[in-house]
Design a protein around this motif. Structure first.
Motif, PDB file in Angstrom:
ATOM      1  N   GLU A 229       0.854  -1.191   0.000  1.00 44.11           N
ATOM      2  CA  GLU A 229       0.000   0.000   0.000  1.00 44.11           C
ATOM      3  C   GLU A 229       0.892   1.243   0.000  1.00 44.11           C
ATOM      4  OE1 GLU A 229      -3.382   2.245  -0.095  1.00 44.11           O
ATOM      5  OE2 GLU A 229      -3.388   0.065  -0.028  1.00 44.11           O
ATOM      6  N   SER A 230       0.820   2.038  -1.077  1.00 42.87           N
ATOM      7  CA  SER A 230       1.687   3.208  -1.198  1.00 42.87           C
ATOM      8  C   SER A 230       1.211   4.350  -0.309  1.00 42.87           C
ATOM      9  CB  SER A 230       1.728   3.689  -2.653  1.00 42.87           C
ATOM     10  OG  SER A 230       2.260   2.700  -3.489  1.00 42.87           O
ATOM     11  N   ALA A 231       2.140   4.901   0.467  1.00 44.48           N
ATOM     12  CA  ALA A 231       1.840   6.074   1.304  1.00 44.48           C
ATOM     13  C   ALA A 231       3.150   6.757   1.669  1.00 44.48           C
ATOM     14  CB  ALA A 231       1.097   5.653   2.565  1.00 44.48           C
ATOM     15  N   VAL A 232       3.102   8.071   1.775  1.00 44.07           N
ATOM     16  CA  VAL A 232       4.287   8.863   2.115  1.00 44.07           C
ATOM     17  C   VAL A 232       3.895   9.945   3.110  1.00 44.07           C
ATOM     18  CG1 VAL A 232       6.102  10.402   1.249  1.00 44.07           C
ATOM     19  CG2 VAL A 232       5.314   8.508  -0.170  1.00 44.07           C
ATOM     20  N   ILE A 233       4.676  10.070   4.196  1.00 45.58           N
ATOM     21  CA  ILE A 233       4.502  11.174   5.147  1.00 45.58           C
ATOM     22  C   ILE A 233       5.729  12.070   5.036  1.00 45.58           C
ATOM     23  CG2 ILE A 233       4.186  11.838   7.554  1.00 45.58           C
ATOM     24  CD1 ILE A 233       3.162   8.968   8.059  1.00 45.58           C
ATOM     25  N   THR A 234       5.499  13.346   4.808  1.00 45.01           N
ATOM     26  CA  THR A 234       6.603  14.299   4.667  1.00 45.01           C
ATOM     27  C   THR A 234       6.372  15.504   5.556  1.00 45.01           C
ATOM     28  OG1 THR A 234       7.029  13.657   2.383  1.00 45.01           O
ATOM     29  CG2 THR A 234       7.842  15.823   3.067  1.00 45.01           C
ATOM     30  N   ILE A 235       7.387  15.883   6.317  1.00 43.28           N
ATOM     31  CA  ILE A 235       7.383  17.158   7.031  1.00 43.28           C
ATOM     32  C   ILE A 235       8.266  18.120   6.251  1.00 43.28           C
ATOM     33  CG2 ILE A 235       8.124  18.377   9.125  1.00 43.28           C
ATOM     34  CD1 ILE A 235       5.654  16.780   9.626  1.00 43.28           C
ATOM     35  N   GLY A 236       7.658  19.192   5.759  1.00 41.63           N
ATOM     36  CA  GLY A 236       8.407  20.167   4.971  1.00 41.63           C
ATOM     37  C   GLY A 236       8.719  21.445   5.728  1.00 41.63           C
ATOM     38  N   LYS A 237       8.089  21.596   6.894  1.00 43.21           N
ATOM     39  CA  LYS A 237       8.340  22.790   7.714  1.00 43.21           C
ATOM     40  C   LYS A 237       8.511  22.350   9.159  1.00 43.21           C
ATOM     41  CE  LYS A 237       6.091  27.134   9.213  1.00 43.21           C
ATOM     42  NZ  LYS A 237       4.917  27.995   9.000  1.00 43.21           N
ATOM     43  N   ILE A 247      15.494  27.907  24.984  1.00 46.20           N
ATOM     44  CA  ILE A 247      14.486  26.922  24.595  1.00 46.20           C
ATOM     45  C   ILE A 247      13.169  27.670  24.389  1.00 46.20           C
ATOM     46  CG2 ILE A 247      13.124  24.963  25.428  1.00 46.20           C
ATOM     47  CD1 ILE A 247      15.679  24.002  26.864  1.00 46.20           C
ATOM     48  N   PRO A 248      12.526  27.521  23.213  1.00 41.10           N
ATOM     49  CA  PRO A 248      11.323  28.305  22.904  1.00 41.10           C
ATOM     50  C   PRO A 248      10.072  27.730  23.568  1.00 41.10           C
ATOM     51  CG  PRO A 248      11.785  26.857  21.087  1.00 41.10           C
ATOM     52  CD  PRO A 248      12.911  26.658  22.081  1.00 41.10           C
ATOM     53  N   ASP A 249       8.991  28.488  23.458  1.00 40.41           N
ATOM     54  CA  ASP A 249       7.698  28.028  23.964  1.00 40.41           C
ATOM     55  C   ASP A 249       6.997  27.088  22.993  1.00 40.41           C
ATOM     56  OD1 ASP A 249       7.586  29.518  26.390  1.00 40.41           O
ATOM     57  OD2 ASP A 249       7.127  31.318  25.244  1.00 40.41           O
ATOM     58  N   GLN A 250       7.333  27.206  21.699  1.00 42.73           N
ATOM     59  CA  GLN A 250       6.508  26.527  20.701  1.00 42.73           C
ATOM     60  C   GLN A 250       7.318  26.080  19.492  1.00 42.73           C
ATOM     61  OE1 GLN A 250       3.416  28.634  18.031  1.00 42.73           O
ATOM     62  NE2 GLN A 250       2.164  27.869  19.745  1.00 42.73           N
ATOM     63  N   VAL A 251       6.908  24.963  18.914  1.00 36.29           N
ATOM     64  CA  VAL A 251       7.440  24.481  17.632  1.00 36.29           C
ATOM     65  C   VAL A 251       6.260  24.163  16.719  1.00 36.29           C
ATOM     66  CG1 VAL A 251       8.631  22.585  16.468  1.00 36.29           C
ATOM     67  CG2 VAL A 251       9.599  23.557  18.551  1.00 36.29           C
ATOM     68  N   VAL A 252       6.388  24.537  15.451  1.00 34.23           N
ATOM     69  CA  VAL A 252       5.346  24.243  14.471  1.00 34.23           C
ATOM     70  C   VAL A 252       5.941  23.371  13.368  1.00 34.23           C
ATOM     71  CG1 VAL A 252       3.764  25.200  12.750  1.00 34.23           C
ATOM     72  CG2 VAL A 252       4.079  26.370  14.941  1.00 34.23           C
ATOM     73  N   MET A 253       5.261  22.267  13.098  1.00 33.17           N
ATOM     74  CA  MET A 253       5.615  21.408  11.965  1.00 33.17           C
ATOM     75  C   MET A 253       4.447  21.384  10.989  1.00 33.17           C
ATOM     76  SD  MET A 253       7.516  18.074  13.618  1.00 33.17           S
ATOM     77  CE  MET A 253       6.260  17.689  14.832  1.00 33.17           C
ATOM     78  N   GLU A 254       4.748  21.403   9.705  1.00 35.58           N
ATOM     79  CA  GLU A 254       3.716  21.248   8.693  1.00 35.58           C
ATOM     80  C   GLU A 254       4.178  20.223   7.673  1.00 35.58           C
ATOM     81  OE1 GLU A 254       2.612  25.016   7.016  1.00 35.58           O
ATOM     82  OE2 GLU A 254       1.876  25.806   8.933  1.00 35.58           O
ATOM     83  N   GLY A 255       3.234  19.456   7.167  1.00 36.33           N
ATOM     84  CA  GLY A 255       3.614  18.411   6.231  1.00 36.33           C
ATOM     85  C   GLY A 255       2.446  17.890   5.432  1.00 36.33           C
ATOM     86  N   THR A 256       2.699  16.814   4.701  1.00 38.76           N
ATOM     87  CA  THR A 256       1.682  16.191   3.861  1.00 38.76           C
ATOM     88  C   THR A 256       1.672  14.681   4.057  1.00 38.76           C
ATOM     89  OG1 THR A 256       3.210  15.958   1.984  1.00 38.76           O
ATOM     90  CG2 THR A 256       1.869  17.960   2.072  1.00 38.76           C
ATOM     91  N   ILE A 257       0.500  14.106   3.845  1.00 35.73           N
ATOM     92  CA  ILE A 257       0.333  12.665   3.744  1.00 35.73           C
ATOM     93  C   ILE A 257      -0.129  12.383   2.320  1.00 35.73           C
ATOM     94  CG2 ILE A 257      -0.760  10.609   4.719  1.00 35.73           C
ATOM     95  CD1 ILE A 257      -1.765  12.489   7.033  1.00 35.73           C
ATOM     96  N   ARG A 258       0.551  11.488   1.629  1.00 30.48           N
ATOM     97  CA  ARG A 258       0.138  11.090   0.273  1.00 30.48           C
ATOM     98  C   ARG A 258      -0.311   9.637   0.322  1.00 30.48           C
ATOM     99  NH1 ARG A 258       1.019  15.802  -3.200  1.00 30.48           N
ATOM    100  NH2 ARG A 258       2.535  17.030  -2.017  1.00 30.48           N
TER     101      ARG A 258
END
Length: 398
Positions: A229-237, A247-258
């Motif tokens: 079953e083809s699937a890809v998880i990518t974090i681009g940010k 050390i910061p208060d916050q981290v943001v990650m953004e990505g895609t699931i294909r």
């Protein structure tokens, strides 16, 4: 069919002018005022009465003089927030770029609109021309569907195409069945407690939490999805912190699931939420997981694809049309149309580096250049494909 190619060839200079005007004025998302005005002005000049049914979403009707079915042709109009690095004399200078070829798509459908007026007496039914915003954000097709683009008159089948950099010019690719992946765009916001880097015990480190979430997510495809079953998880940010010793208060990650199955996509997004929540709790932080946008896998109706591909072969030759089974992991929001009406999506080769060293860069690349000769083929494909499909299905009309 030859007259369609000859008529399209006769308007080549006009098609190039359309494309270059659009290319020089790229706009992103739903709000496309210059693009919308240009397209509507051209349609009115051809004799249409275009309607805006949602923000920058344009519909115009060809034919309708004879009873029959309705065939929809769609082009996307939006650009990308990419700084252009081509050597075009007509390059964009506003920080945006038609790096995915939507300027060509719009120009080709405008050319088809002119051809359909020229051959309107041959239309056995209605051709619905659709110019769509915000394909890149995966929101334009859904907005137009919600606005009723498939009604008045009710659409029976739909077609779209995309230029394909790296494929020989005027070679046409057509998938049979699911041929383009679905995509879910997501954001993970990890909240901790900021502190000095010399005393991490006084805070909660969101970078540490985010790093553990990132690594754990990869186990979903490695250990929870079948190898078949083809699937890809990518974090681009992955963004957090402003300096080296705090050390910061916050981290943001953004990505895609294909994914090639909507169930698989839903499962992966659910598991990302569970993993992120459990990991944040384990390290004393908290997390929010959001779905920003999503588009389902694109599935071509096999019967429609084979039929319209046959008409395209009459235009460009048997050898120039390649049908295939299997799918790539890019995504396209025309997919949403396919869950409502039988649909077909073509890829039109836009040039290789062997043809010209300037060609062949991937889509979304700041230096991508497309062969403008294909504008003629695209316009003729739209017009001839729609007229022939309507002609061969007029007996089905009730």
């Amino acid at each position: 069919m030859q007259k369609f190619l000859e008529s399209a060839q006769a308007m080549k200079d006009e098609l190039i002018r359309f494309r270059r005007t659009l290319h020089q004025n790229p706009e992103v998302g739903d709000h496309l005022p210059k693009t919308k005005a240009f397209v509507m002005d051209q349609l009115r000049e051809f004799g249409y009465e275009p309607m805006e049914i949602c923000e920058s979403g344009i519909v115009a009707l060809a034919g309708g003089k004879k009873p029959g079915k309705t065939f929809l042709l769609r082009a996307d109009m939006d650009a990308l927030p990419i700084h252009e690095e081509t050597n075009y004399e007509f390059k964009a200078d506003n920080g945006c770029m038609h790096a995915c070829g939507h300027d060509l798509h719009t120009a080709m459908l405008l050319g088809a609109a002119k051809l359909l007026k020229q051959y309107e007496d041959e239309i056995e039914g209605t051709v619905k021309l659709v110019f769509q915003p915000n394909e890149e954000g995966f929101k334009g097709a859904k907005a137009m569907l919600k606005a009723g683009v498939l009604e008045n008159p009710r659409v029976d089948a739909a077609m779209a195409m995309h230029v394909h950099s790296g494929t020989p010019s005027n070679v046409v690719l057509c998938g049979l069945g699911t041929s383009i992946a679905g995509c879910t765009i997501f954001r993970i916001t990890v909240n901790g407690t900021g502190c000095h880097g010399a005393m991490p015990e006084t805070g909660v480190d969101p970078i540490n939490i985010a790093a553990h979430i990132y690594l754990s997510m990869q186990e979903i495809t490695a250990r929870e999805i079948a190898a078949t079953e083809s699937a890809v998880i990518t974090i681009g940010k992955f963004k957090g912190g402003d300096t080296h010793n705090v050390i910061p208060d916050q981290v943001v990650m953004e990505g895609t699931i294909r994914y090639l199955s909507r169930d698989t996509g839903d499962f992966i997004f659910k598991r990302i939420g569970e993993i992120a929540t459990a990991t944040a709790q384990m390290f004393r932080g908290d997390v929010q997981v959001e779905q920003l946008a999503a588009v389902p896998p694109l599935t071509n109706d096999k019967e429609l694809a084979n039929e319209v591909a046959g008409y395209v072969k009459e235009l460009v030759s048997e050898k120039a049309v390649v049908t295939f089974e299997g799918a790539g992991m890019g995504s396209e929001d025309f997919a949403s149309f396919g869950y409502e009406v039988p649909s077909v999506y073509f890829l039109l080769g836009a040039g290789t580096k062997e043809e010209n060293p300037l060609y062949g860069f991937p889509m979304h690349h700041p230096q991508v250049v497309f062969n403008e000769d294909i504008l003629v083929t695209g316009a003729a494909m739209h017009a001839y494909g729609s007229i022939m499909w309507l002609k061969n299905h007029k007996q089905d009309h009730k």
